[in-house]
Design a protein around this motif. Structure first.
Motif, PDB file in Angstrom:
ATOM      1  N   SER A  63       0.813  -1.217   0.000  1.00 61.31           N
ATOM      2  CA  SER A  63       0.000   0.000   0.000  1.00 61.31           C
ATOM      3  C   SER A  63       0.848   1.269   0.000  1.00 61.31           C
ATOM      4  O   SER A  63       0.294   2.378  -0.016  1.00 61.31           O
ATOM      5  N   THR A 250     -16.927  -8.243   7.869  1.00 63.21           N
ATOM      6  CA  THR A 250     -17.471  -7.685   6.620  1.00 63.21           C
ATOM      7  C   THR A 250     -17.839  -6.213   6.810  1.00 63.21           C
ATOM      8  O   THR A 250     -17.845  -5.441   5.844  1.00 63.21           O
ATOM      9  N   TRP A 253     -14.507  -4.767   6.095  1.00 67.16           N
ATOM     10  CA  TRP A 253     -14.168  -5.037   4.700  1.00 67.16           C
ATOM     11  C   TRP A 253     -14.947  -4.135   3.746  1.00 67.16           C
ATOM     12  O   TRP A 253     -14.388  -3.586   2.796  1.00 67.16           O
ATOM     13  N   ASP A 254     -16.208  -3.951   4.011  1.00 69.80           N
ATOM     14  CA  ASP A 254     -17.066  -3.161   3.115  1.00 69.80           C
ATOM     15  C   ASP A 254     -16.720  -1.678   3.136  1.00 69.80           C
ATOM     16  O   ASP A 254     -17.119  -0.937   2.232  1.00 69.80           O
ATOM     17  N   SER A 257     -11.768   0.497   0.153  1.00 68.75           N
ATOM     18  CA  SER A 257     -11.872   0.702  -1.294  1.00 68.75           C
ATOM     19  C   SER A 257     -11.487  -0.594  -2.000  1.00 68.75           C
ATOM     20  O   SER A 257     -10.907  -1.503  -1.388  1.00 68.75           O
ATOM     21  N   ASP A 258     -11.784  -0.699  -3.281  1.00 70.12           N
ATOM     22  CA  ASP A 258     -11.414  -1.896  -4.045  1.00 70.12           C
ATOM     23  C   ASP A 258      -9.905  -2.116  -4.007  1.00 70.12           C
ATOM     24  O   ASP A 258      -9.435  -3.254  -3.912  1.00 70.12           O
ATOM     25  N   GLN A 259      -9.160  -1.040  -4.096  1.00 74.65           N
ATOM     26  CA  GLN A 259      -7.701  -1.147  -4.065  1.00 74.65           C
ATOM     27  C   GLN A 259      -7.219  -1.653  -2.705  1.00 74.65           C
ATOM     28  O   GLN A 259      -6.325  -2.499  -2.613  1.00 74.65           O
ATOM     29  N   GLU A 260      -7.819  -1.138  -1.633  1.00 79.37           N
ATOM     30  CA  GLU A 260      -7.436  -1.562  -0.287  1.00 79.37           C
ATOM     31  C   GLU A 260      -7.768  -3.046  -0.069  1.00 79.37           C
ATOM     32  O   GLU A 260      -6.992  -3.780   0.546  1.00 79.37           O
ATOM     33  N   LYS A 261      -8.911  -3.482  -0.583  1.00 82.27           N
ATOM     34  CA  LYS A 261      -9.280  -4.898  -0.478  1.00 82.27           C
ATOM     35  C   LYS A 261      -8.253  -5.775  -1.197  1.00 82.27           C
ATOM     36  O   LYS A 261      -7.872  -6.835  -0.706  1.00 82.27           O
ATOM     37  N   GLU A 262      -7.819  -5.314  -2.359  1.00 85.36           N
ATOM     38  CA  GLU A 262      -6.841  -6.074  -3.139  1.00 85.36           C
ATOM     39  C   GLU A 262      -5.522  -6.186  -2.372  1.00 85.36           C
ATOM     40  O   GLU A 262      -4.927  -7.258  -2.300  1.00 85.36           O
ATOM     41  N   GLN A 265      -6.021  -8.627   0.622  1.00 89.61           N
ATOM     42  CA  GLN A 265      -6.125 -10.031   0.217  1.00 89.61           C
ATOM     43  C   GLN A 265      -4.768 -10.568  -0.239  1.00 89.61           C
ATOM     44  O   GLN A 265      -4.390 -11.695   0.112  1.00 89.61           O
TER      45      GLN A 265
END
Length: 334
Positions: A63, A250, A253-254, A257-262, A265
């Motif tokens: 990140s 969740t 998680w929700d 952002s999509d980038q942070e989730k990526e 994971q």
């Protein structure tokens, strides 16, 4: 299957008091950094803790310092069940939980606690890293718990104070500590023992005071907990190979952002690869340490133990056909 009721008055009051002290989940720190807090019950010498620190480093690296994972070991934030309940209400970001404990929250996960389910370590790893594993990781999302990856927790065997467990008959009348898992309870009953749920942090004292006569776990956990100081017999029957799960709320998680989730994971996946490596090393070293500590290590015939738990599978086949279908898929997995 009895679902957990995390709004029990005592537990809920404790949570409210705890939450009021400080925010546990994830928040935007200085400079907009996203901070996620991960609590677990293991000590800092455990390989799983090392894997979580590895994950924290990877997350910061991926990140570019925009995300931070703070790891709180030694049950600082609560025991295993309490930490999962904190995730459910979104007051803690992440935790490590045994899949045996997770079965109380997401019923299908109980499949991983069945005795003598996997042929060997390689078979287990292929199942967990395949489609069945992905399905089970997502099984808890309807209960606000998302699985990110599995950690190897080796095979569990019995350790005892008075004599080795050479056959199921040696467990008859013995009080054996188990996790808060219906499957583990039923398994010990199948062997003729008296299953006694005790939290991990209280087990040393329970063994010391004779509240339980023995327990079951993997070699690194027997070493890190110092249970070998009391239990001088370790019988490698390898009745279960229950993996750990790294889970995230969740509700947290929700918010990512999509980038942070990526990033999260990817860091989790890489930490799992690292954990498998250091786990194997820790198992070898732990067995050496147990021998040096004067623990008598035996290797009983597994067949009587396998036969003793066959009725458990017959009961699942009769009462939970969907669960039995997953079991068959696992058994037939190449």
């Amino acid at each position: 299957m009895k679902f957990v009721n995390y709004f029990k008055p005592k537990i809920f009051l404790k949570l409210l008091i705890f939450i009021s002290l400080f925010s546990l989940y994830s928040c935007k720190g200085t400079g907009g950094k996203t901070v996620i807090k991960l609590g677990h019950g293991l000590d800092t010498n455990h390989p799983v803790h090392s894997a979580m620190l590895y994950m924290a480093d990877k997350l910061e690296e991926k990140s570019g310092g925009k995300m931070e994972l703070k790891v709180y070991p030694n049950a600082q934030l609560g025991n295993e069940r309490e930490l999962v309940e904190l995730l459910q209400i979104g007051s803690l970001g992440m935790t490590k939980v045994s899949s045996a404990v997770m079965e109380s929250f997401a019923p299908k996960i109980q499949v991983l606690s069945q005795p003598y389910l996997f042929r060997d370590d390689a078979h287990r790893e292929r199942v967990l890293n395949g489609e069945i594993g992905k399905m089970l990781l997502n099984e808890g999302t309807q209960f606000w718990l998302k699985g990110l990856c599995f950690y190897d927790a080796g095979s569990r065997s019995f350790y005892s104070k008075d004599k080795p467990v050479e056959s199921p008959e040696d467990l008859v009348g013995k009080k054996i500590r188990v996790m808060e898992s219906n499957t583990a309870i039923n398994m010990v009953k199948s062997f003729g023992g008296s299953p006694t749920p005790v939290s991990w942090g209280e087990l040393y004292t329970a063994l010391q005071q004779g509240i339980v006569d023995g327990a079951e776990n993997n070699p690194p956990s027997v070493i890190s907990s110092r249970h070998y100081e009391i239990c001088k017999f370790y019988s490698i029957d390898e009745h279960t190979a229950v993996p750990d799960m790294l889970i995230v709320s969740t509700k947290v998680w929700d918010r990512l952002s999509d980038q942070e989730k990526e990033w999260l994971q990817e860091a989790a996946d890489e930490s799992a690869v690292y954990e498998y490596k250091i786990w194997a090393e820790a198992e070898d070293e732990s067995m050496k340490q147990l021998e040096e500590a004067g623990v008598t290590i035996t290797y009983p015939d597994k067949e009587p133990f396998r036969k003793a738990v066959e009725p458990m599978y017959e009961e699942i086949k009769r009462t939970q056909p969907e669960m039995y279908e997953i079991i068959e898929k696992i058994r037939n997995h190449e």
